[in-house]
Design a protein around this motif. Structure first.
Motif, PDB file in Angstrom:
ATOM      1  N   LYS A  93       0.848  -1.184   0.000  1.00 53.34           N
ATOM      2  CA  LYS A  93       0.000   0.000   0.000  1.00 53.34           C
ATOM      3  C   LYS A  93       0.887   1.239   0.000  1.00 53.34           C
ATOM      4  CE  LYS A  93      -4.132  -1.764   2.324  1.00 53.34           C
ATOM      5  NZ  LYS A  93      -5.020  -1.614   3.511  1.00 53.34           N
ATOM      6  N   VAL A  94       0.536   2.185  -0.845  1.00 51.37           N
ATOM      7  CA  VAL A  94       1.313   3.415  -0.988  1.00 51.37           C
ATOM      8  C   VAL A  94       0.399   4.602  -0.720  1.00 51.37           C
ATOM      9  CG1 VAL A  94       2.624   4.856  -2.589  1.00 51.37           C
ATOM     10  CG2 VAL A  94       2.892   2.372  -2.651  1.00 51.37           C
ATOM     11  N   ILE A  95       0.891   5.560   0.032  1.00 53.52           N
ATOM     12  CA  ILE A  95       0.126   6.783   0.281  1.00 53.52           C
ATOM     13  C   ILE A  95       0.759   7.935  -0.483  1.00 53.52           C
ATOM     14  CG2 ILE A  95       1.413   7.294   2.422  1.00 53.52           C
ATOM     15  CD1 ILE A  95      -1.275   8.528   3.461  1.00 53.52           C
ATOM     16  N   ILE A 104       2.385  13.770   2.078  1.00 48.48           N
ATOM     17  CA  ILE A 104       2.731  12.464   2.648  1.00 48.48           C
ATOM     18  C   ILE A 104       2.930  11.486   1.505  1.00 48.48           C
ATOM     19  CG2 ILE A 104       2.060  10.649   4.260  1.00 48.48           C
ATOM     20  CD1 ILE A 104       0.040  12.606   5.492  1.00 48.48           C
ATOM     21  N   HIS A 105       4.140  10.915   1.390  1.00 44.96           N
ATOM     22  CA  HIS A 105       4.450   9.995   0.301  1.00 44.96           C
ATOM     23  C   HIS A 105       5.270   8.814   0.817  1.00 44.96           C
ATOM     24  CE1 HIS A 105       3.075  12.687  -2.923  1.00 44.96           C
ATOM     25  NE2 HIS A 105       3.623  13.670  -2.228  1.00 44.96           N
ATOM     26  N   GLY A 106       4.857   7.600   0.433  1.00 46.77           N
ATOM     27  CA  GLY A 106       5.655   6.430   0.790  1.00 46.77           C
ATOM     28  C   GLY A 106       4.796   5.195   0.974  1.00 46.77           C
ATOM     29  N   GLU A 107       5.462   4.101   1.300  1.00 49.91           N
ATOM     30  CA  GLU A 107       4.769   2.841   1.552  1.00 49.91           C
ATOM     31  C   GLU A 107       4.254   2.815   2.982  1.00 49.91           C
ATOM     32  OE1 GLU A 107       7.070  -0.562   0.496  1.00 49.91           O
ATOM     33  OE2 GLU A 107       7.401   0.110  -1.573  1.00 49.91           O
ATOM     34  N   GLU A 139      11.219   6.748  -0.714  1.00 51.58           N
ATOM     35  CA  GLU A 139       9.826   6.418  -0.432  1.00 51.58           C
ATOM     36  C   GLU A 139       9.516   4.932  -0.350  1.00 51.58           C
ATOM     37  OE1 GLU A 139       7.350   8.648  -3.099  1.00 51.58           O
ATOM     38  OE2 GLU A 139       8.244  10.575  -2.482  1.00 51.58           O
ATOM     39  N   LYS A 140      10.477   4.068  -0.724  1.00 50.04           N
ATOM     40  CA  LYS A 140      10.279   2.633  -0.528  1.00 50.04           C
ATOM     41  C   LYS A 140      10.720   2.181   0.856  1.00 50.04           C
ATOM     42  CE  LYS A 140      10.321   1.055  -5.316  1.00 50.04           C
ATOM     43  NZ  LYS A 140      10.882   0.077  -6.297  1.00 50.04           N
TER      44      LYS A 140
END
Length: 346
Positions: free
Chosen positions: A26-28, A45-48, A77-78
């Protein structure tokens, strides 16, 4: 009016969280205004979703990282959820209710305070924990943001895994040391242009913020001469931030925040920095503390930050002195921050 979201339409299906397939993480990807202590403030907000959260506290005070975050931190972001926040008086947050013209009357009627912005940061951290379903956050503050970072970490340590400070502000009230240092450099380098400016503004303290700004520009000039700079590509604005309204608002916000930070007697603006003395106020922490310091930093010099670091009592602490590095970011700063964040136990 600014759009509440500047993200792909597909994201709306799950409120900013997407999952590309049954085995995909899931990624936001959220970029929106959030109500923080009574005003709408811009947060990205960015990332897993399964990864640790890093909350970035920008410097300036009016210099948000959000317009450059995609370039600087996309590759992170991973491994992390990257949160950028345009603080009260900065970036899109300022633009949300910005006046048509930044007047002395507006400045007097809308002061910034350290206490208010610390309260904003804590409320945002609480929101993030709930929104992202996390127990704690990694807190990072650079320059002015390091003041907020120390105070947030000291006041609400249960919200954070660790505090990482870069170009840590300690006691920034005086300009005389800076003035004397760059005056000697100007004489040594036969820099008549800088010497002329320094002679014109005279010896600190200053009644007008613009004179502090002139001093700081010369300081930064000499920092650049003795350090490895950041790549120019880092500071190309992301397209959603590169428009006439946002560009003007960022410029006005930078002026607004700077005047509040250094003060202006002629305008009747009290300086936020005069109320800061971290070595007297905050030396005991319940969480690990890591400081990243440039050896060529003149605005927050290594002598001051190392003295502060040595006084700190914390479960763990480490001081990183980076050669050929000044007050701002460069590759060495980002590499060091990445290594620290990866090593923090979450």
């Amino acid at each position: 009016m600014l759009s509440l979201f500047i993200i792909p339409l597909a994201v709306f299906a799950e409120g900013g969280i997407v999952k590309n397939g049954p085995d995909s993480p899931k990624v936001i990807n959220e970029e929106k205004f959030i109500l923080v202590n009574g005003i709408e403030q811009w947060v990205t907000i960015h990332g897993e979703m399964s990864k640790p959260v890093i909350l970035f506290l920008h410097g300036g005070p009016g210099s948000p990282i959000s317009p450059y975050s995609a370039t600087l931190y996309k590759g992170w972001e991973k491994e992390f959820i990257i949160v950028q926040w345009d603080q009260r008086g900065a970036g899109k947050t300022f633009a949300r209710t910005a006046p048509e013209e930044l007047t002395p009357e507006y400045l007097k009627a809308n002061p910034l305070t350290v206490e208010q912005m610390v309260a904003d940061g804590i409320e945002l951290a609480e929101y993030l924990l709930k929104r992202l379903e996390k127990k704690k956050i990694i807190l990072f503050g650079t320059s002015w943001g390091s003041v907020l970072g120390v105070k947030m970490a000291a006041k609400r340590p249960e919200l954070f895994y660790a505090y990482v400070g870069h170009s840590q502000v300690t006691d920034p009230a005086g300009d005389l040391t800076l003035y004397n240092k760059v005056y000697l450099l100007a004489e040594k380098n036969k820099d008549t242009a800088s010497a002329a400016v320094l002679n014109a503004i005279g010896i600190p303290p200053y009644d007008e913020a613009k004179n502090v700004g002139k001093l700081f520009r010369i300081v930064k000039k000499y920092e650049r001469l003795n350090s490895v700079p950041a790549p120019d590509s880092w500071f190309v604005l992301s397209p959603p931030y590169d428009n006439t309204k946002d560009n003007q608002s960022r410029s006005d916000a930078d002026d607004y925040s700077f005047v509040n930070y250094v003060g202006d007697k002629k305008l009747g603006i009290m300086p936020m920095r005069a109320m800061m003395n971290l070595p007297e106020e905050h030396v005991t922490f319940k969480i690990p503390v890591y400081l990243i310091q440039g050896s060529e930093d003149m605005l927050t010099p290594k002598e001051s930050t190392k003295k502060y670091f040595d006084s700190i009592k914390a479960p763990a602490k480490k001081y990183y002195l980076l050669p050929k590095t000044a007050h701002g970011f460069n590759s060495s700063v980002l590499d060091t921050l990445y290594k620290i964040c990866r090593a923090i136990k979450v």
